[in-house]
Design an enzyme around this catalytic site. Structure first.
Site, PDB file in Angstrom:
ATOM      1  N   LEU A 170       0.886  -1.159   0.000  1.00 49.49           N
ATOM      2  CA  LEU A 170       0.000   0.000   0.000  1.00 49.49           C
ATOM      3  C   LEU A 170       0.921   1.204   0.000  1.00 49.49           C
ATOM      4  O   LEU A 170       1.897   1.227   0.757  1.00 49.49           O
ATOM      5  CB  LEU A 170      -0.884   0.024   1.260  1.00 49.49           C
ATOM      6  CG  LEU A 170      -2.009  -1.008   1.330  1.00 49.49           C
ATOM      7  CD1 LEU A 170      -2.618  -1.009   2.724  1.00 49.49           C
ATOM      8  CD2 LEU A 170      -3.078  -0.716   0.283  1.00 49.49           C
ATOM      9  N   ASP A 171       0.646   2.188  -0.848  1.00 52.00           N
ATOM     10  CA  ASP A 171       1.551   3.331  -0.883  1.00 52.00           C
ATOM     11  C   ASP A 171       1.484   4.124   0.420  1.00 52.00           C
ATOM     12  O   ASP A 171       0.615   3.896   1.254  1.00 52.00           O
ATOM     13  CB  ASP A 171       1.307   4.209  -2.121  1.00 52.00           C
ATOM     14  CG  ASP A 171      -0.023   4.931  -2.079  1.00 52.00           C
ATOM     15  OD1 ASP A 171      -0.288   5.658  -1.103  1.00 52.00           O
ATOM     16  OD2 ASP A 171      -0.810   4.797  -3.035  1.00 52.00           O
ATOM     17  N   GLU A 172       2.399   5.034   0.584  1.00 57.06           N
ATOM     18  CA  GLU A 172       2.558   5.759   1.847  1.00 57.06           C
ATOM     19  C   GLU A 172       1.269   6.429   2.306  1.00 57.06           C
ATOM     20  O   GLU A 172       0.967   6.477   3.495  1.00 57.06           O
ATOM     21  CB  GLU A 172       3.668   6.803   1.683  1.00 57.06           C
ATOM     22  CG  GLU A 172       3.988   7.574   2.935  1.00 57.06           C
ATOM     23  CD  GLU A 172       5.138   8.552   2.739  1.00 57.06           C
ATOM     24  OE1 GLU A 172       5.532   9.206   3.726  1.00 57.06           O
ATOM     25  OE2 GLU A 172       5.643   8.684   1.599  1.00 57.06           O
TER      26      GLU A 172
END
Length: 198
Positions: free
Chosen positions: A48-50
């Site tokens: 999951l991106d930041e």
């Protein structure tokens, strides 16, 4: 030694990794190891991106990791988008949209998309989304079986409704349930034994 498996509600602002090869990133970013004392060899299954939140599975078992990342396993996301999403945009997302992946264009596979009548009951995000005075927002459920880089965000933007908040709520049969941001739960398995044997 038995394999170990974990469910994590990844909070906003964390990278889906344990370290970085870049010294500056290592100093300024937040990593999964800050949330729990995971055993050596633990890997995140997918990312999951930041700025995205929600369900992240971790394991010490490479075979389980590969199985969960396969196109046989659905991943469901709740996306809060900018504006009141239209039926046309929902249909466009369902059929697949063209997104950019590095230097190429990619047509996403058909997927399941539905508008959520009410905002989902999610824990508040650590950072505010934006003020209501900037206009209305709406929520959609998007179920995909692929996982390209920032795919769901790129999909909603391609349909004209940029994502403001993105939360993964389900991977296969596993849901966020009552997990809270930053909470880790160890489980005996991530997939039924029958699924792993296929």
């Amino acid at each position: 030694m038995p394999q170990r498996h974990f469910l994590l509600y990844k909070p906003y602002g964390y990278l889906s990794q344990f370290t970085s090869e870049f010294e500056r990133e290592q100093r300024k970013k937040r990593f999964l190891g800050e949330l729990h004392d995971f055993p050596v060899g633990t890997m995140a299954i997918g990312r999951l991106d930041e700025h995205s939140e929600g369900l992240l599975l971790l394991t010490t078992d490479g075979q389980t990791s590969a199985q969960v990342r396969s196109k046989d396993i659905e991943k469901e996301y709740y996306a809060q988008v900018d504006g009141l999403i239209t039926d046309e945009a929902v249909a466009q997302l369902q059929e697949g949209v063209e997104i950019g992946l590095r230097d190429v264009r990619y047509q996403t596979l058909p997927c399941q998309v539905r508008r959520l009548v009410e905002a989902p009951a999610l824990p508040p995000r650590g950072r505010s989304i934006r003020s209501d005075r900037h206009g209305p927002t709406s929520w959609v459920s998007i179920i995909v079986t692929e996982g390209k880089f920032r795919q769901v965000r790129k999909m909603t933007a391609a349909a004209g409704f940029p994502t403001l908040r993105l939360v993964r709520v389900r991977i296969g049969e596993i849901t966020l349930s009552d997990l809270q941001p930053g909470e880790v739960r160890e489980v005996s398995e991530l997939l039924p034994a029958a699924a792993l044997a296929e």
